[in-house]
Enzyme design. Structure first.
Site, mmCIF file in Angstrom:
data_model
loop_
_atom_site.group_PDB
_atom_site.id
_atom_site.type_symbol
_atom_site.label_atom_id
_atom_site.label_comp_id
_atom_site.label_asym_id
_atom_site.label_seq_id
_atom_site.Cartn_x
_atom_site.Cartn_y
_atom_site.Cartn_z
ATOM 1 N N CYS A 1 0.857 -1.200 0.000
ATOM 2 C CA CYS A 1 0.000 0.000 0.000
ATOM 3 C C CYS A 1 0.881 1.233 0.000
ATOM 4 O O CYS A 1 1.575 1.473 -0.991
ATOM 5 C CB CYS A 1 -1.033 -0.022 1.121
ATOM 6 S SG CYS A 1 -0.448 -0.438 2.776
ATOM 7 N N CYS B 1 2.461 2.633 3.221
ATOM 8 C CA CYS B 1 2.932 2.887 4.589
ATOM 9 C C CYS B 1 4.178 3.767 4.574
ATOM 10 O O CYS B 1 5.134 3.500 3.853
ATOM 11 C CB CYS B 1 3.221 1.561 5.289
ATOM 12 S SG CYS B 1 1.742 0.532 5.439
#
Lengths: 211, 220
Positions: free
Chosen positions: A114, A116
């Protein structure tokens, strides 16, 4: 969506941005009408990440670590606490780990799944960090990615790529540039770039800053 | 799930394309999407794991052709429908047909923004059992293909690694995203030789690490 353009004649008909603007306005007004969000809270959130939190926070951490060996040791032992000493903590930085670059090892951070990223010290991630090219290639071709960023590694430097798959967040501590002996923390901060704290860059040399 | 979000090792996306002097946001709607996502998250109606699943389970073609804030918007639209915070008609029309329902936590007040961000949402929890592994232990990642959320990327499945750090027990995303509670599990950082993951063409000096929960690991 050109069907909406009659009451938004200033917008570019059919452009993607225009469609997104309308869709987001509709969603926000719905959430406000339902009583789920307060627009003033949204303004405060935006102001925080647009004007208050960013990579200058991380640069303070790195410069402190370079200038103060005792702080560097605390950063190694418990990065979350050491970073909180400078006032940086919270969302997307609840569990921090500092990664020190050495002549033997260059560290580089990615989130393949994703986006992060350690918000309290670096702010919101740049587009490239969240985009497929970096997320796909950082783990399989880190040296190719580093070359594109213009990073020249030492002849004996291994590359370690840290895939941020949990709520642990990583801050790279770049190597302190030569020729900065005796510099103040404040002066050192100017050498610390955002990319050097992701690991897709190095700290600037004194020449690069004065140029 | 084996979705489009699981990008590690894929090819064909071209060079990384950093934008010089990139602004924090590229359009006003991006600001509002970020803030609405954070403010709606503060209602406590879903975990960060569920919100990640809402994004990664978008159709792969949509995921890969959307900007990141477009993905966040699509994810938020799904979450408010999944939780029945709005009706399908309301979402489609953009107009409320009645007041919202009570939420797990009250709406985020402007004066609470700073303290909420400063507190964050730590994920460490009391350990349910002693840790199985310690630094230096050799581990093998499991072969799993869950249809729900997981944080074990495909490129790290069924590979030999070494534990290099133990982070305590943390909320287990696979359970949390599935609505099965926090189910805390030990979290480790494991190191993998690049050649173990990518074969003999990888630089033998290089390595990749990931943060992996105990259920992803077997003793090697």
């Amino acid at each position: 969506m050109s069907t909406h353009s009659h009451d938004h004649d200033h917008a570019t008909e059919g452009s993607e941005l225009d469609e997104m603007t309308l869709r987001v306005k509709a969603l926000e007004s719905l959430l406000v009408e339902k009583g789920y969000v307060d627009p003033a809270a949204l303004d405060a959130l935006i102001d925080t990440y647009e004007t208050k939190v960013g990579p200058r926070n991380g640069a303070q951490v790195v410069a402190r670590a370079w200038a103060d060996p005792a702080y560097g040791e605390r950063l190694r032992q418990d990065a979350t606490a050491a970073i909180a000493e400078l006032g940086f903590s919270g969302r997307q930085g609840e569990h921090m780990v500092a990664l020190e670059n050495t002549p033997e090892q260059h560290n580089m951070v990615v989130c393949t799944l994703c986006s992060c990223y350690p918000w309290p010290v670096l702010g919101l991630p740049p587009v490239w960090y969240k985009a497929p090219a970096y997320r796909s290639r950082a783990v399989i071709d880190p040296r190719g990615v580093l070359a594109e960023f213009g990073v020249t590694l030492g002849p004996d430097q291994a590359v370690r790529v840290w895939d941020s798959t949990s709520e642990v967040r990583y801050l790279v501590i770049p190597m302190r540039p030569a020729g900065t002996e005796g510099w103040s923390e404040e002066r050192l901060q100017h050498l610390v770039t955002r990319d050097s704290m992701i690991g897709t860059g190095l700290a600037l040399s004194p020449d690069e800053v004065s140029a | 799930m084996n979705g489009a979000q699981d990008l590690g090792g894929m090819m064909g996306f071209g060079p990384v394309n950093p934008e010089p002097d990139e602004p924090v946001f590229h359009a006003e709607w991006e600001r509002r999407v970020l803030a609405a996502t954070l403010a709606m998250g503060a209602l406590g109606e879903w975990s960060i794991d569920t919100s990640r699943f809402a994004r990664e389970s978008l159709p792969p073609a949509q995921y890969l052709t959307s900007s990141y804030y477009q993905i966040w918007l699509a994810g938020l639209e799904r979450l408010i429908r999944w939780q029945e915070l709005v009706s399908a008609d309301e979402l489609a029309s953009g107009h409320s047909q009645g007041p919202g329902r009570p939420t797990a936590r009250p709406p985020l007040a402007p004066e609470r923004v700073a303290s909420a961000l400063a507190a964050g949402s730590p994920t460490e929890r009391p350990a349910p059992a002693p840790a199985r592994f310690k630094p230096g232990d050799r581990v093998m990642t499991r072969t799993i293909n869950p249809t729900g959320h997981t944080r074990l990327p495909r490129y790290l499945r069924h590979h030999l690694g070494e534990i290099i750090a133990v982070h305590g027990a943390h909320v287990f995303p696979d359970s949390s995203a599935a609505g099965k509670g926090e189910d805390p599990q030990w979290l480790y950082t494991a190191k993998f030789a690049a050649s173990e993951l990518w074969g003999p063409d990888a630089d033998h000096r290089d390595s990749v690490t990931a943060d992996l929960w105990e259920p992803y690991l077997e003793r090697a």
